[in-house]
Design an enzyme around this catalytic site. Structure first.
Site, PDB file in Angstrom:
ATOM      1  N   CYS A  52     -13.666   1.323  -9.811  1.00  0.00           N
ATOM      2  CA  CYS A  52     -13.225   0.321 -10.784  1.00  0.00           C
ATOM      3  C   CYS A  52     -14.250   0.141 -11.882  1.00  0.00           C
ATOM      4  O   CYS A  52     -13.932  -0.305 -12.960  1.00  0.00           O
ATOM      5  CB  CYS A  52     -13.011  -1.018 -10.089  1.00  0.00           C
ATOM      6  SG  CYS A  52     -12.739  -0.840  -8.355  1.00  0.00           S
ATOM      7  N   HIS A  55      -5.095   0.440   1.085  1.00  0.00           N
ATOM      8  CA  HIS A  55      -5.327   1.802   0.566  1.00  0.00           C
ATOM      9  C   HIS A  55      -6.702   2.378   0.880  1.00  0.00           C
ATOM     10  O   HIS A  55      -6.955   3.546   0.618  1.00  0.00           O
ATOM     11  CB  HIS A  55      -4.996   1.887  -0.937  1.00  0.00           C
ATOM     12  CG  HIS A  55      -5.978   1.266  -1.881  1.00  0.00           C
ATOM     13  ND1 HIS A  55      -6.912   2.005  -2.558  1.00  0.00           N
ATOM     14  CD2 HIS A  55      -6.145  -0.011  -2.280  1.00  0.00           C
ATOM     15  CE1 HIS A  55      -7.611   1.199  -3.349  1.00  0.00           C
ATOM     16  NE2 HIS A  55      -7.162  -0.027  -3.190  1.00  0.00           N
TER      17      HIS A  55
HETATM   18  C1  LIG Z   1     -14.860  -4.411  -1.715  1.00  0.00           C
HETATM   19  C2  LIG Z   1     -13.605  -4.322  -2.499  1.00  0.00           C
HETATM   20  N1  LIG Z   1     -12.949  -5.445  -2.818  1.00  0.00           N
HETATM   21  C3  LIG Z   1     -11.797  -5.432  -3.501  1.00  0.00           C
HETATM   22  C4  LIG Z   1     -11.238  -4.249  -3.926  1.00  0.00           C
HETATM   23  C5  LIG Z   1      -9.990  -4.274  -4.723  1.00  0.00           C
HETATM   24  O1  LIG Z   1      -8.888  -4.024  -3.921  1.00  0.00           O
HETATM   25  P1  LIG Z   1      -7.486  -3.508  -4.539  1.00  0.00           P
HETATM   26  O2  LIG Z   1      -7.748  -2.152  -5.097  1.00  0.00           O
HETATM   27  O3  LIG Z   1      -6.575  -3.490  -3.350  1.00  0.00           O
HETATM   28  O4  LIG Z   1      -7.076  -4.512  -5.553  1.00  0.00           O
HETATM   29  C6  LIG Z   1     -11.882  -3.043  -3.597  1.00  0.00           C
HETATM   30  C7  LIG Z   1     -11.309  -1.743  -3.999  1.00  0.00           C
HETATM   31  O5  LIG Z   1     -11.692  -1.156  -4.974  1.00  0.00           O
HETATM   32  C8  LIG Z   1     -13.092  -3.089  -2.885  1.00  0.00           C
HETATM   33  O6  LIG Z   1     -13.771  -1.975  -2.569  1.00  0.00           O
END
Ligand SMILES: Cc1ncc(COP(=O)(O)O)c(C=O)c1O
Length: 383
Positions: free
Chosen positions: A324, A204
Site C-alpha cells: 500500500c 486475502h
Molecule cells: C497490517 C495490515 N492492516 C490492514 C491491512 C489492510 O487490509 P485490507 O487490504 O483488507 O483493507 C493490511 C493489508 O495490506 C495489513 O497488512
C-alpha cells in the site's frame, strides 16, 4: 518464465478449496442473506457458518464478529466508531493511543481524527520494533478511549506481546484493539487470554479472497456506525453482505494448518540465514518474535528497488515495503521508527513467503540474490 511469488504480505493466492467453496455462492446460492425466503436463508446459513469458524479461531462468540470489506474498513470502523460514540455520549474521552509502526489505514485514520478533535499518542518502538510497556502505561489518562497496537507488523514482522498490553489496558480501564491482518492463523491470538476488545482480520492474507474482512467487537461495547443503511451486521455495518467472500474467508480459516506455519518458519529461517551470510546486511525486526512468513533485510548502500527490479527479471516478486505504501517514494515510517537512516531504509527488501513456497524456490532466490547484490554494490557510488 516461472513466477516465484514472494510478496505474500501484500496478498496471497486464493486456495483452490476456498475458490471451490465460493463458486456456488455466485451461481446457484446467490440469495441476499437478508431475504426471508429460502434462497436468502441458504446464503445466511453459509454466512453464519463462516462467522462461527472465524469466531472460534480467536476464542470469540459468533455474535461478536462483524463482517466488513477488509482490514482497512475494520480499522477505520474501530477508531472512528469509538471516537464518535464517545463524542455523541459526551463521555469526555477523546484520546487514542497507537504506535509509530501501524499500517497506513490506522495512521491515516488517526491523522483524520486529529482534525475532528481527537488527541493521539504515537508510541515509539525500540530497535527491534517493540513498544515499551512502561511508556504505554504512562500514556494512558482518564481521557483515553482505546489503545490500538498492530499484532504482527506488515513490514518487519515483529509480533507484539498482546497479553501484557491487554493486562495494562484492563487494569487501566481502557479498550484494547489490535490489527491482526498479518498474524491471523499464523500465531497465537485469543481475545479472552489477551483481553482484546476489538480485533481486525481479513481474508486475502490467508489464501482467501480480497475485499472481505471482519471486526471482532467484545459483547456489550458500543460504537457509532460509519456506514448507514439497512442495519446489517447488528446495525453496525450496513450493506448487503459479501456472501461468497465471507464463505471463502471461513474456508480459508478452516483449512489454515499449524504444519503450514512450521514449514514457513523453516523456510523463513533458511532465507534469513542465507542472506545474512552476505556481508553488511542486517535483519530488521525481532529474530525470535517474528511472523512465520516475514523476512526484511537492509543491504546498505544499494537501493532496495534495484534489488527487487533485478530479481523480477528472474521472475521473483518481492517488495521494498508494504504494497500500500510502495507507490510513495517516502522512506518507510516503520523502518524510520526502528532507527534506520534513510540510506539504510531505502536499501531494504521484504520477502514474504506462504504455504505454497517451496525449498526449490528458496534455493533459487538465494542463488540469484547473492550475485545481484554483489553487482549492485560494485555499481554503487556509495561505498
Ligand atoms: C497490517 C495490515 N492492516 C490492514 C491491512 C489492510 O487490509 P485490507 O487490504 O483488507 O483493507 C493490511 C493489508 O495490506 C495489513 O497488512
Amino acid at each position: 518464465m516461472k513466477t516465484i511469488y514472494l510478496d505474500n504480505a501484500a496478498t496471497t493466492r486464493v486456495d483452490d478449496d476456498v475458490l471451490k467453496e465460493m463458486i456456488p455462492y455466485f451461481t446457484e446460492k446467490y440469495g441476499n442473506a437478508s431475504s426471508m425466503h429460502f434462497k436468502g436463508q441458504e446464503a445466511k446459513f453459509a454466512m453464519e457458518k463462516a462467522r462461527k469458524i472465524i469466531a472460534k479461531e480467536i476464542g470469540a462468540k459468533p455474535e461478536e464478529i462483524i463482517f466488513t470489506s477488509g482490514g482497512t474498513e475494520a480499522n477505520n470502523l474501530t477508531l472512528k466508531g469509538l471516537f464518535f460514540w464517545n463524542k455523541e455520549n459526551e463521555t469526555g474521552r477523546n484520546h487514542i493511543i497507537t504506535t509509530r509502526i501501524e499500517h497506513d489505514c490506522i495512521l491515516n485514520t488517526c491523522k483524520w481524527l486529529e482534525r475532528q478533535g481527537a488527541k493521539i499518542t504515537y508510541l515509539d518502538v525500540d530497535a527491534e520494533g517493540f513498544i515499551n510497556l512502561n511508556e504505554l502505561e504512562d500514556s494512558i489518562t482518564d481521557k483515553t478511549i482505546v489503545v490500538s497496537v498492530i499484532h504482527g507488523n506488515n513490514e518487519i514482522g515483529v509480533i507484539q506481546d498482546l497479553e501484557s498490553i491487554g493486562k495494562i489496558c484492563r487494569a487501566k480501564n481502557v479498550l484494547f484493539h489490535t490489527d491482526a491482518c498479518q498474524s491471523f492463523t499464523k500465531t497465537f491470538l485469543d481475545v479472552r487470554r489477551q483481553n482484546l476488545d476489538f480485533v481486525t482480520l481479513n481474508a486475502h492474507k490467508i489464501h482467501g479472497p480480497k475485499g472481505v474482512g471482519a471486526l471482532y467487537i467484545r459483547e456489550g461495547i458500543k460504537i457509532t456506525p460509519t456506514m448507514h443503511g439497512g442495519g446489517h451486521e447488528r446495525k453496525i455495518r450496513s450493506g448487503t453482505e459479501n456472501v461468497s467472500g465471507i464463505v471463502g474467508f471461513g474456508k480459508a480459516v478452516e483449512i489454515a494448518k499449524k504444519k503450514d506455519v512450521e514449514k514457513m518458519i523453516r523456510l523463513r529461517d533458511k532465507i534469513i540465514d542465507g542472506i545474512l551470510r552476505i556481508p553488511n546486511t542486517r535483519l530488521n525486526g525481532s529474530r525470535e518474535k517474528r511472523l512465520c512468513n516475514n523476512v526484511n533485510i537492509s543491504f546498505n548502500n544499494i537501493e532496495g528497488e534495484s534489488i527487487g527490479g533485478y530479481l523480477e527479471t528472474f521472475g521473483i516478486c518481492t517488495s521494498t515495503g508494504s504494497a500500500c505504501a510502495s507507490h510513495s517514494l517516502e522512506t518507510s515510517h516503520v523502518l524510520k521508527a526502528i532507527g534506520l537512516l534513510p540510506v539504510q531504509a531505502n536499501s531494504t527488501l521484504r520477502i514474504s513467503i506462504s504455504k505454497y513456497t517451496t525449498e526449490e524456490e528458496v534455493n533459487y532466490l538465494l542463488e540469484k540474490l547473492v550475485p545481484v547484490v554483489e553487482k549492485l554494490r560494485k555499481m554503487s557510488p556509495i561505498k
